[in-house]
Design a protein around this motif. Structure first.
Motif, mmCIF file in Angstrom:
data_model
loop_
_atom_site.group_PDB
_atom_site.id
_atom_site.type_symbol
_atom_site.label_atom_id
_atom_site.label_comp_id
_atom_site.label_asym_id
_atom_site.label_seq_id
_atom_site.Cartn_x
_atom_site.Cartn_y
_atom_site.Cartn_z
ATOM 1 N N TRP A 62 6.003 -0.652 -2.635
ATOM 2 C CA TRP A 62 6.367 0.218 -1.510
ATOM 3 C C TRP A 62 5.174 0.453 -0.806
ATOM 4 N N CYS A 63 4.019 0.088 -1.274
ATOM 5 C CA CYS A 63 2.642 0.097 -0.388
ATOM 6 C C CYS A 63 2.834 -1.065 0.871
ATOM 7 N N GLY A 64 3.227 -2.205 0.152
ATOM 8 C CA GLY A 64 3.368 -3.383 1.004
ATOM 9 C C GLY A 64 4.334 -3.259 2.083
ATOM 10 N N LEU A 65 5.492 -2.905 1.805
ATOM 11 C CA LEU A 65 6.532 -2.796 2.573
ATOM 12 C C LEU A 65 6.236 -1.740 3.748
ATOM 13 N N SER A 66 5.654 -0.645 3.283
ATOM 14 C CA SER A 66 5.385 0.575 4.244
ATOM 15 C C SER A 66 4.252 -0.038 5.289
ATOM 16 N N ALA A 67 3.398 -0.773 4.641
ATOM 17 C CA ALA A 67 2.427 -1.334 5.680
ATOM 18 C C ALA A 67 2.993 -2.068 6.529
ATOM 19 N N LEU A 68 3.587 -2.988 6.358
ATOM 20 C CA LEU A 68 4.409 -4.037 7.012
ATOM 21 C C LEU A 68 5.223 -3.438 8.099
ATOM 22 N N LEU A 69 5.979 -2.443 7.819
ATOM 23 C CA LEU A 69 7.018 -1.739 8.541
ATOM 24 C C LEU A 69 5.969 -0.995 9.537
ATOM 25 N N ILE A 70 5.049 -0.477 9.180
ATOM 26 C CA ILE A 70 4.096 0.301 10.383
ATOM 27 C C ILE A 70 3.325 -0.991 11.209
ATOM 28 N N LEU A 71 3.102 -2.094 10.741
ATOM 29 C CA LEU A 71 2.508 -3.224 11.600
ATOM 30 C C LEU A 71 3.660 -3.473 12.379
ATOM 31 N N LEU A 72 4.662 -3.773 11.918
ATOM 32 C CA LEU A 72 5.739 -4.142 12.965
ATOM 33 C C LEU A 72 6.188 -3.219 14.145
ATOM 34 N N VAL B 133 -5.015 -6.161 13.116
ATOM 35 C CA VAL B 133 -3.982 -6.942 13.552
ATOM 36 C C VAL B 133 -3.180 -6.546 14.447
ATOM 37 N N GLY B 134 -2.826 -5.256 14.292
ATOM 38 C CA GLY B 134 -1.862 -4.375 15.268
ATOM 39 C C GLY B 134 -2.463 -4.531 16.672
ATOM 40 N N TYR B 135 -3.747 -4.259 16.928
ATOM 41 C CA TYR B 135 -4.518 -4.365 18.062
ATOM 42 C C TYR B 135 -4.180 -5.819 18.752
ATOM 43 N N ASP C 47 3.616 -1.016 15.159
ATOM 44 C CA ASP C 47 2.475 -1.263 15.900
ATOM 45 C C ASP C 47 2.511 -2.163 16.898
ATOM 46 N N VAL C 48 2.937 -3.597 16.502
ATOM 47 C CA VAL C 48 2.750 -4.533 17.516
ATOM 48 C C VAL C 48 3.734 -4.597 18.563
ATOM 49 N N LYS C 49 4.858 -3.589 18.444
ATOM 50 C CA LYS C 49 5.837 -3.449 19.253
ATOM 51 C C LYS C 49 5.457 -2.190 20.387
ATOM 52 N N THR C 50 4.478 -1.440 19.968
ATOM 53 C CA THR C 50 3.934 -0.544 20.757
ATOM 54 C C THR C 50 2.795 -0.823 21.697
ATOM 55 N N SER C 51 2.696 -0.406 22.777
ATOM 56 C CA SER C 51 1.753 -0.940 23.817
ATOM 57 C C SER C 51 0.228 -0.030 23.296
ATOM 58 N N LEU C 52 -0.717 -0.999 23.792
ATOM 59 C CA LEU C 52 -1.945 -0.501 23.482
ATOM 60 C C LEU C 52 -2.460 0.805 24.085
ATOM 61 N N GLY C 53 -3.111 1.526 23.271
ATOM 62 C CA GLY C 53 -3.495 3.075 23.916
ATOM 63 C C GLY C 53 -2.974 3.956 23.068
#
Length: 210
Positions: free
Chosen positions: A12-22, A66-68, A24-30
């Motif tokens: 659950w921790c791993g999947l949640s972290a990867l989902l949040i990362l995905l 990494v998201g940055y 994050d990388v789809k969201t613009s900086l700022g």
């Protein structure tokens, strides 16, 4: 904590972290896209291991950067982007420290409560043992007291006649046998039952049915 629970929480921790990362990388900086990693830290608290939660917080901190690196550029000034990232990391670690501290406090209170309950239980056991000991001693005193009272009559006869009659000798043997039988019954009890004695005292019922 069994092994299956550890595996489930880790997944659950791993999947949640990867989902949040995905996300994050789809969201613009700022945008402070790393703040949702707090959820991953909270999930890790399902396991009692402090090191696991710290490892999860460290992993999430890495994912913030990494998201940055993977987020699409935006027109937001760099100091705002860095500030948001640092605030995300700060939120992750503040949450980690506070929740771990709170859990330690709760665990300590729980242990103290268990010790208190154990102390109360031990005190109750000691009181019950003392109560039974007193009841046993009263019963022994009652048996031996009756025996001594009977001996008093035989003593009077000896003082009067310098000897005991055959009938008195027979009665003395009977008194000794009865006293011995009562003491043996008291010693061989498998179950303790109380009974009222003279003066509202509590003794042991050694004549109970087997």
């Amino acid at each position: 904590m069994n092994k299956s629970t550890t595996v489930i929480v880790s997944l659950w921790c791993g999947l949640s972290a990867l989902l949040i990362l995905l996300i994050d990388v789809k969201t613009s900086l700022g945008i402070a896209g790393g703040v949702p990693y707090i959820v991953v830290v909270l999930i890790s608290l399902k396991l009692p291991h402090k090191h696991f939660t710290i490892a999860v917080a460290t992993f999430c901190t890495i994912l913030v950067w990494v998201g940055y690196l993977g987020s699409p550029p935006s027109g937001v000034e760099m100091y705002i982007i860095y500030t948001n990232r640092f605030l995300s990391i700060l939120a992750i670690w503040v949450t980690t420290i506070l929740t771990l501290s709170q859990r330690d406090s709760v665990n300590q209170l729980h242990q103290e409560r268990l010790k208190h309950l154990q102390s109360l239980r031990e005190a109750e056991i000691q009181q019950e043992k003392l109560k039974m000991l007193k009841a046993t001693m009263r019963t022994v005193q009652d048996i031996t007291g009756n025996f001594l009272n009977n001996l008093h009559f035989f003593k009077l006869e000896i003082n009067r006649n310098d000897t005991l009659s055959p009938e008195s000798m027979k009665k003395l043997d009977q008194v000794i046998q009865e006293t011995t039988l009562r003491l043996n019954k008291l010693a061989d009890l498998d179950e303790i039952r109380e009974k009222k004695m003279a003066g509202d005292m509590v003794g042991i019922d050694y004549d109970q049915a087997n």
